[in-house]
Design a protein around this motif. Sequence first.
Motif, PDB file in Angstrom:
ATOM      1  N   ASP A 191       9.939  21.994 -46.203  1.00  0.00           N
ATOM      2  CA  ASP A 191       9.429  21.604 -47.512  1.00  0.00           C
ATOM      3  C   ASP A 191       7.998  21.085 -47.454  1.00  0.00           C
ATOM      4  O   ASP A 191       7.437  20.681 -48.454  1.00  0.00           O
ATOM      5  CB  ASP A 191      10.346  20.561 -48.173  1.00  0.00           C
ATOM      6  CG  ASP A 191      10.484  19.294 -47.342  1.00  0.00           C
ATOM      7  OD1 ASP A 191       9.767  19.134 -46.328  1.00  0.00           O
ATOM      8  OD2 ASP A 191      11.318  18.454 -47.701  1.00  0.00           O
TER       9      ASP A 191
ATOM     10  N   LEU B  99       6.876  18.396 -46.108  1.00  0.00           N
ATOM     11  CA  LEU B  99       6.737  16.942 -46.109  1.00  0.00           C
ATOM     12  C   LEU B  99       6.544  16.400 -44.703  1.00  0.00           C
ATOM     13  O   LEU B  99       6.008  15.321 -44.531  1.00  0.00           O
ATOM     14  CB  LEU B  99       7.951  16.288 -46.773  1.00  0.00           C
ATOM     15  CG  LEU B  99       8.133  16.638 -48.246  1.00  0.00           C
ATOM     16  CD1 LEU B  99       9.408  16.010 -48.784  1.00  0.00           C
ATOM     17  CD2 LEU B  99       6.953  16.214 -49.081  1.00  0.00           C
TER      18      LEU B  99
ATOM     19  N   PRO C 291       6.100  14.894 -52.713  1.00  0.00           N
ATOM     20  CA  PRO C 291       4.960  15.643 -52.174  1.00  0.00           C
ATOM     21  C   PRO C 291       3.616  15.001 -52.548  1.00  0.00           C
ATOM     22  O   PRO C 291       3.499  14.346 -53.590  1.00  0.00           O
ATOM     23  CB  PRO C 291       5.093  17.024 -52.837  1.00  0.00           C
ATOM     24  CG  PRO C 291       6.534  17.123 -53.218  1.00  0.00           C
ATOM     25  CD  PRO C 291       6.954  15.723 -53.569  1.00  0.00           C
TER      26      PRO C 291
END
Length: 146
Positions: free
Chosen positions: A39, A41, A122
């Motif tokens: 993702d 992150l 995010p």
Amino acid sequence: MGKDSKPKNKGKQPAAGAGAGDDGASKSGGKGKGGKSADGLGTCTYVKARHVLCEKQSKINEAYKKLQDGWLDNGDKVPPAEFAKVAAEYSECPSGKKGGDLGWFPRGKMAGPFQDVAFSTPIGATSAPFKSTHGYHIILCEGRKN
């Protein structure tokens, strides 16, 4: 699964970044040298954030609506300067006077849900309102680093 088998998001809508209570970023490496997860992150050890803190849910919802009407409904990211104006107007935290700026903080400094949401939102994104032991929050993630 994680250390405990209880789901942390008991029947509630997910906060910022679905599954903020059991995100992989907080359990997948902690303070490791960390690459990026699927993702994006990663496994950062520091995050830079701003927040709005309100004692009452109705007040945090009002602040969030202001952000939605200005940016989020159009799919835009809230500019830090604009988020700072909302924080100055609505936040009941002393950081509100500084536009909600919390600066850089390490994993482990903030309690439970706040840390989970801060480290799973995010960069440039704004979380949905969520509850912690201190009240109701909205977080804007401004950066990450190891």
